[in-house]
Design an enzyme around this catalytic site. Structure first.
Site, PDB file in Angstrom:
ATOM      1  N   ASN A   1      43.020  37.276  47.444  1.00  0.00           N
ATOM      2  CA  ASN A   1      41.635  37.166  46.974  1.00  0.00           C
ATOM      3  C   ASN A   1      40.945  36.056  47.749  1.00  0.00           C
ATOM      4  O   ASN A   1      41.589  35.113  48.208  1.00  0.00           O
ATOM      5  CB  ASN A   1      41.639  36.810  45.479  1.00  0.00           C
ATOM      6  CG  ASN A   1      40.233  36.649  44.916  1.00  0.00           C
ATOM      7  OD1 ASN A   1      39.332  37.439  45.220  1.00  0.00           O
ATOM      8  ND2 ASN A   1      40.029  35.629  44.089  1.00  0.00           N
TER       9      ASN A   1
ATOM     10  N   HIS B   1      37.948  33.245  47.041  1.00  0.00           N
ATOM     11  CA  HIS B   1      37.143  32.650  45.973  1.00  0.00           C
ATOM     12  C   HIS B   1      36.205  31.624  46.604  1.00  0.00           C
ATOM     13  O   HIS B   1      36.632  30.846  47.463  1.00  0.00           O
ATOM     14  CB  HIS B   1      38.064  31.991  44.943  1.00  0.00           C
ATOM     15  CG  HIS B   1      37.310  31.412  43.791  1.00  0.00           C
ATOM     16  ND1 HIS B   1      36.764  32.193  42.802  1.00  0.00           N
ATOM     17  CD2 HIS B   1      36.965  30.134  43.499  1.00  0.00           C
ATOM     18  CE1 HIS B   1      36.125  31.419  41.942  1.00  0.00           C
ATOM     19  NE2 HIS B   1      36.229  30.168  42.335  1.00  0.00           N
TER      20      HIS B   1
ATOM     21  N   GLU C   1      46.656  35.372  36.526  1.00  0.00           N
ATOM     22  CA  GLU C   1      45.555  34.576  35.973  1.00  0.00           C
ATOM     23  C   GLU C   1      44.411  34.558  36.982  1.00  0.00           C
ATOM     24  O   GLU C   1      44.649  34.664  38.185  1.00  0.00           O
ATOM     25  CB  GLU C   1      46.007  33.130  35.731  1.00  0.00           C
ATOM     26  CG  GLU C   1      47.078  33.004  34.667  1.00  0.00           C
ATOM     27  CD  GLU C   1      47.580  31.569  34.570  1.00  0.00           C
ATOM     28  OE1 GLU C   1      46.753  30.639  34.601  1.00  0.00           O
ATOM     29  OE2 GLU C   1      48.804  31.395  34.502  1.00  0.00           O
TER      30      GLU C   1
HETATM   31  C1  GAR Z   1      32.191  36.315  47.856  1.00  0.00           C
HETATM   32  O1  GAR Z   1      31.421  35.151  48.019  1.00  0.00           O
HETATM   33  C2  GAR Z   1      33.488  35.982  47.151  1.00  0.00           C
HETATM   34  O2  GAR Z   1      33.947  34.708  47.458  1.00  0.00           O
HETATM   35  C3  GAR Z   1      33.073  36.056  45.713  1.00  0.00           C
HETATM   36  O3  GAR Z   1      32.201  37.149  45.645  1.00  0.00           O
HETATM   37  C4  GAR Z   1      31.539  37.287  46.887  1.00  0.00           C
HETATM   38  C5  GAR Z   1      31.729  38.717  47.353  1.00  0.00           C
HETATM   39  O4  GAR Z   1      30.590  39.192  47.882  1.00  0.00           O
HETATM   40  N1  GAR Z   1      34.214  36.253  44.881  1.00  0.00           N
HETATM   41  C6  GAR Z   1      34.355  35.679  43.686  1.00  0.00           C
HETATM   42  O5  GAR Z   1      33.494  34.968  43.187  1.00  0.00           O
HETATM   43  C7  GAR Z   1      35.677  35.988  43.003  1.00  0.00           C
HETATM   44  N2  GAR Z   1      35.903  35.075  41.909  1.00  0.00           N
HETATM   45  P1  GAR Z   1      30.512  40.701  48.384  1.00  0.00           P
HETATM   46  O6  GAR Z   1      30.543  41.600  47.159  1.00  0.00           O
HETATM   47  O7  GAR Z   1      29.210  40.774  49.095  1.00  0.00           O
HETATM   48  O8  GAR Z   1      31.698  40.948  49.301  1.00  0.00           O
END
Ligand code: GAR
Length: 207
Positions: A107, A109, A148
């Protein structure tokens, strides 16, 4: 270097997926996206995959009560394409990882974990919290996924500065630029078989 077969799970706009497509088309990512799974039918990332004729599937989170049931459906959907690695790319639901997929789900984050992670910390909510806390650095983390939220062994992190006068949008853009670099770097390391998990720590083996 052998190409990784990637299954990508997403819930939103899919800019992370788009980055994988673009790099892989330029020959800069040793990976092929073999399936994209959305947790919502309207996730725009699914559209990006269809445009490139990459197979898609939808496993709607709201059709399941427990994370265990939802996860079972996700892994059942993914298993037939035999991915080497499953990438979460803006995927906002909790997963329960079956033993066969331990250390095979990664993942990204948008914070320097273990700060600003866990339930409710996603997307701009993270950047808002970072600004509110007065942090001077922000960043992103690529980690293996365990059972988690935002908790599994950390593979790589990138820090970026928080600048005077930053808005959520400006900080988000700076963090996302770092994300676009570090996630592919981790996939390269995985393709090269250079990532070794030792308890909570991850070692990167020399090339
Ligand atoms: C990214 O910034 C990623 O880090 C975050 O969502 C965005 C995805 O954008 N992920 C989280 O916050 C996970 N906890 P996208 O849908 O445009 O790829």
């Amino acid at each position: 270097m052998a190409k990784l077969r990637l299954a990508v799970l997403l819930s939103g706009s899919g800019t992370t997926l788009e980055n994988f497509f673009e790099l892989s088309e330029k020959g800069e990512l040793p990976a092929e996206v073999v399936l994209v799974v959305g947790s919502r039918p309207d996730a725009f990332g699914l559209e990006r995959a269809r445009k490139r004729n990459v197979p898609t599937a939808v496993v709607e989170r709201k059709k399941f009560v427990l994370p265990e049931e939802f996860s079972e459906a996700i892994f059942k959907t993914v298993e037939p394409v035999k991915p080497d690695v499953i990438c979460l790319a803006g995927f906002l639901s909790l997963l329960k990882i079956p033993p066969a997929y331990e250390h095979r789900v990664v993942n990204i984050h948008p914070a320097l974990l273990p700060s600003f992670g866990g339930k409710g910390y996603y997307g701009n909510k993270v950047h808002e919290a970072v600004l509110k806390a007065g942090c001077k650095v922000a960043g992103c983390t690529v980690h293996f996924v365990d059972n988690e939220y935002d908790h599994g062994p950390i593979i790589a992190q990138r820090a970026v500065p928080v600048l005077e006068g930053d808005t959520t949008e400006r900080l988000a853009a700076r963090v996302q630029e770092a994300e676009r670099a570090v996630y592919p770097e981790v996939l390269k390391l995985l393709a090269q078989g250079r990532v070794k998990v030792e308890g909570r720590a991850v070692k990167v083996l020399p090339a």
